[in-house]
Design an enzyme around this catalytic site. Structure first.
Site, PDB file in Angstrom:
ATOM      1  N   ARG A   1     -37.143  39.122  26.727  1.00 15.65           N
ATOM      2  CA  ARG A   1     -38.104  39.848  25.881  1.00 15.65           C
ATOM      3  C   ARG A   1     -37.684  41.317  25.828  1.00 15.65           C
ATOM      4  O   ARG A   1     -38.191  42.157  26.564  1.00 15.65           O
ATOM      5  CB  ARG A   1     -39.508  39.741  26.471  1.00 15.65           C
ATOM      6  CG  ARG A   1     -40.102  38.332  26.446  1.00 15.65           C
ATOM      7  CD  ARG A   1     -41.501  38.335  27.035  1.00 15.65           C
ATOM      8  NE  ARG A   1     -42.279  37.176  26.656  1.00 15.65           N
ATOM      9  CZ  ARG A   1     -42.527  36.140  27.456  1.00 15.65           C
ATOM     10  NH1 ARG A   1     -42.046  36.099  28.686  1.00 15.65           N
ATOM     11  NH2 ARG A   1     -43.258  35.130  27.033  1.00 15.65           N
TER      12      ARG A   1
ATOM     13  N   ARG B   1     -33.850  37.848  22.619  1.00 14.20           N
ATOM     14  CA  ARG B   1     -34.792  37.919  21.506  1.00 14.20           C
ATOM     15  C   ARG B   1     -34.862  39.364  21.040  1.00 14.20           C
ATOM     16  O   ARG B   1     -35.065  40.276  21.854  1.00 14.20           O
ATOM     17  CB  ARG B   1     -36.177  37.458  21.939  1.00 14.20           C
ATOM     18  CG  ARG B   1     -37.157  37.632  20.784  1.00 14.20           C
ATOM     19  CD  ARG B   1     -38.518  37.144  21.090  1.00 14.20           C
ATOM     20  NE  ARG B   1     -39.244  38.037  21.965  1.00 14.20           N
ATOM     21  CZ  ARG B   1     -40.423  37.741  22.480  1.00 14.20           C
ATOM     22  NH1 ARG B   1     -40.957  36.563  22.255  1.00 14.20           N
ATOM     23  NH2 ARG B   1     -41.050  38.590  23.256  1.00 14.20           N
TER      24      ARG B   1
ATOM     25  N   ASN C   1     -46.879  30.124  23.098  1.00 17.95           N
ATOM     26  CA  ASN C   1     -47.979  31.075  23.340  1.00 17.95           C
ATOM     27  C   ASN C   1     -48.564  31.540  22.007  1.00 17.95           C
ATOM     28  O   ASN C   1     -49.767  31.529  21.800  1.00 17.95           O
ATOM     29  CB  ASN C   1     -47.490  32.304  24.110  1.00 17.95           C
ATOM     30  CG  ASN C   1     -46.834  31.936  25.417  1.00 17.95           C
ATOM     31  OD1 ASN C   1     -47.062  30.844  25.930  1.00 17.95           O
ATOM     32  ND2 ASN C   1     -46.024  32.817  25.968  1.00 17.95           N
ATOM     33  N   ASP C   2     -47.671  31.929  21.115  1.00 20.82           N
ATOM     34  CA  ASP C   2     -48.152  32.383  19.816  1.00 20.82           C
ATOM     35  C   ASP C   2     -48.494  31.213  18.900  1.00 20.82           C
ATOM     36  O   ASP C   2     -49.430  31.303  18.111  1.00 20.82           O
ATOM     37  CB  ASP C   2     -47.101  33.289  19.153  1.00 20.82           C
ATOM     38  CG  ASP C   2     -47.192  34.701  19.704  1.00 20.82           C
ATOM     39  OD1 ASP C   2     -48.320  35.219  19.781  1.00 20.82           O
ATOM     40  OD2 ASP C   2     -46.153  35.256  20.106  1.00 20.82           O
TER      41      ASP C   2
ATOM     42  N   ARG D   1     -54.837  35.693  21.847  1.00 19.02           N
ATOM     43  CA  ARG D   1     -54.321  35.301  23.161  1.00 19.02           C
ATOM     44  C   ARG D   1     -54.653  36.279  24.273  1.00 19.02           C
ATOM     45  O   ARG D   1     -54.490  35.975  25.444  1.00 19.02           O
ATOM     46  CB  ARG D   1     -52.805  35.037  23.095  1.00 19.02           C
ATOM     47  CG  ARG D   1     -51.963  36.227  22.785  1.00 19.02           C
ATOM     48  CD  ARG D   1     -50.515  35.827  22.545  1.00 19.02           C
ATOM     49  NE  ARG D   1     -49.683  35.937  23.731  1.00 19.02           N
ATOM     50  CZ  ARG D   1     -48.358  35.844  23.712  1.00 19.02           C
ATOM     51  NH1 ARG D   1     -47.727  35.599  22.579  1.00 19.02           N
ATOM     52  NH2 ARG D   1     -47.668  35.963  24.811  1.00 19.02           N
TER      53      ARG D   1
ATOM     54  N   CYS E   1     -39.995  28.173  24.963  1.00 15.35           N
ATOM     55  CA  CYS E   1     -40.058  29.252  25.955  1.00 15.35           C
ATOM     56  C   CYS E   1     -41.485  29.780  26.165  1.00 15.35           C
ATOM     57  O   CYS E   1     -41.669  30.811  26.782  1.00 15.35           O
ATOM     58  CB  CYS E   1     -39.117  30.386  25.567  1.00 15.35           C
ATOM     59  SG  CYS E   1     -39.432  31.055  23.928  1.00 15.35           S
TER      60      CYS E   1
END
Ligand code: PEP
Ligand code: MG
Length: 569
Positions: free
Chosen positions: A295, A331, A453-454, A464, A501
């Site tokens: 990230r 990313r 997650n998203d 979230r 991921c």
């Protein structure tokens, strides 16, 4: 009960009585006279003391090399070189001869004089601690008094500071830990404490004042906490923590070198998610086979300016240095949502998760994106790097982002800078739209990584970061599984790899479900790897496939989880 805070220098929990060490060996010079007929004998005693110290330090050096590696054992090469420094040793011999004093007195006088010289020499100032450490060892060997530290039982040493030699001399069997008021996580003493696995907390500024001799101490080397006279419940709590950690450690040790394949030999790749290059140590420790998500936006946060191309390049190189040829998925910057950079003040957004986030930001702030891409490309020459774009919702975004990769390549080419021209490009599937058009998207890229997650946030319409909505955060909601299934099918149809991921990959039962659905790679926080690995190697791929197929017929997250728990080993 009192809680003191320092740095957790060496992990572990230690409980014992405080033993304060006040080191003032060289503060008093007694000048013990000897008869002139004894001078030769005294000089011989002095050289014997040096020899014994040399032998001891050599042993310590070898032990440290075995425990922690050559890098750390080199600390003691300086000690040995001092003991072999004829010029220096002869000066002490001269004091014995000329002043007719004992070897101990001559040594003390020499050190007191040296203290004066030290303040005048930068080199000596930097090595003062080591020098005093060596002379203290000689003194101990001369007086034939075995170092007191070695005799302490069930104690926690409390000192202003400990030298590397003192630390190595600590008998792990007896000493339960140590606390020092100075020191940082990177000091040599700490490095050795870690290698010896002695719990330690350093940098507890007021340790020598607050802690009294024989106080009961509980030290938590994980968190850097010292509890003076702890309550029984506090002791119980920390012991339990230690027990849990010991179980995990045992598991890690056994699992680390095992290949991740199911009982019927289907290989699964377990990768790690990281936020900063420093986390690479955990990646190695938990045996990840690659980095599935770096990230990179964390390199931009908590600072006023932007990281330069060179700075970013060096960050990637740090990771490559440790990962070698293993895959590393970088990313590109994913700001917006709940992560913002101070150097870019965008317009206030009412709902930033639906705003200028991820690839949208990069396509607006092209210079920031281009700088990052050049840094990644430069590093790609040295390691197995892949580029991944976040927050994709349309095919046009992918095409546009790839164009900027081409511009970055061209700029490097013009400067004659090498890079991997065939670097793989992938995208995150983390919006429902990306999952729904994954057939089309897969024709544009080399791989997918599902950002659950998203994907959950956007599919189930739950913020979230809003803890009041966390009860709605359900990774096995049938809608999520359907989107994941579609994404995997389209990836397979177009012969590209598909990983995941998001956090759901780190739940062992769900990880098996995902493998059964056809996921090639699971990426998670490094610490989650052992439990997921354990689950995968205890089950059959055929069973996972069957479970995956049946799971898609259930109509709720809860029922699926229950079914997974029942069906898997
Ligand atoms: C995700 O969305 O699942 C993901 C892995 O990315 P992040 O958590 O950084 O948004
Ligand atoms: Mg995401």
């Amino acid at each position: 009960m009192k809680k003191l805070k320092g740095f957790g220098a060496s992990p572990g929990i230690g409980i014992g009585k405080a033993e304060k060490i006040i080191s003032d060996t060289f503060s008093v010079y007694e000048g013990k006279k000897i008869h002139s007929s004894k001078v030769e004998e005294e000089i011989k005693r002095f050289y014997d003391g040096i020899k014994r110290t040399q032998e001891e330090i050599l042993k310590i050096k070898q032990a440290t090399e075995k425990l922690a590696g050559k890098e750390y054992s080199e600390i003691f090469s300086f000690h040995i070189s001092i003991l072999q420094d004829k010029n220096l040793i002869e000066k002490i011999e001269k004091i014995i001869k000329e002043e007719k004093v004992s070897a101990e007195s001559a040594l003390k006088k020499f050190v007191i004089n040296l203290n004066r010289d030290i303040s005048e020499s930068k080199f000596l100032k930097e090595r003062k601690k080591e020098l005093l450490d060596i002379f203290e060892q000689i003194l101990i060997n001369l007086t034939n008094k075995d170092e007191e530290i070695k005799l302490l039982k069930n104690k926690i040493i409390v000192a202003n500071d400990l030298s590397p030699t003192q630390t190595v001399s600590i008998n792990k069997k007896y000493i339960k830990g140590f606390v020092t008021s100075i020191g940082t996580e990177t000091s040599h003493t700490v490095i050795i404490a870690k290698a010896l696995e002695i719990p330690a907390v350093v940098g507890v500024e007021n340790a020598m004042e607050v802690i009294k001799e024989n106080d009961t101490l509980l030290i938590d080397g994980y968190e850097g906490i010292v509890i003076v006279n702890p309550t029984p419940s506090e002791i119980e709590k920390r012991k339990l923590k230690e027990k849990k950690i010991a179980q995990i450690k045992k598991k890690i040790y056994i699992l680390k070198n095992l290949e991740t394949s199911t009982l019927d030999k289907k290989k699964v790749e377990l990768y790690a998610n990281i936020e900063l290059p420093e986390e690479i140590e955990s990646v190695i420790k938990y045996g990840a086979e690659g980095i599935g998500l770096f990230r990179t936006e964390y390199l931009y946060l908590k600072r006023k300016d932007l990281p330069s191309e060179e700075e970013q390049f060096l960050s990637y190189m740090k990771i490559i240095e440790k990962m070698g040829k293993k895959p590393i998925i970088i990313r590109t910057i994913d700001v917006g949502g709940d992560k913002f950079i101070s150097s870019f003040k965008g317009p206030e957004e009412l709902n930033s998760f639906l705003g200028l986030r991820g690839i949208r930001f990069c396509l607006v702030k092209k210079e920031i994106f281009l700088t990052q891409l050049k840094a990644i490309l430069r590093a790609s020459y040295y390691g197995n790097l892949k580029i991944m774009f976040p927050m994709i919702t349309t095919k046009e975004e992918v095409i546009e982002a790839k164009k900027i990769v081409e511009i970055a390549k061209q700029e490097l080419r013009e400067k004659g800078i090498k890079f991997n021209d065939n670097i793989e490009i992938g995208i995150m599937i983390e919006t429902p739209s990306a999952a729904l058009i994954s057939d089309e998207l897969s024709k544009e890229v080399n791989f997918f990584s599902i950002g659950s997650n998203d994907l959950i946030q956007y599919t189930l319409a739950i913020d979230r970061v809003n803890e009041k909505l966390s009860y709605l955060y359900k990774p096995c909601h049938p809608s999520i599984l359907k989107l994941i299934k579609l994404t995997i099918e389209n990836a397979k149809k177009n012969n590209i790899k598909v990983g995941i991921c998001g956090e759901m990959a780190s739940i062992p039962e769900i990880a098996c479900l995902l493998v059964g659905m056809g996921i090639d790679e699971l990426s998670m926080a490094p610490v989650a790897i052992p439990n997921v690995k354990e689950k995968i190697i205890k089950n059959y791929y055929e069973k996972m496939k069957e479970v995956a197929e049946k799971s898609l017929n259930f109509n709720s997250h809860e029922k699926i989880i229950e079914f997974l728990k029942e069906s898997l080993n």
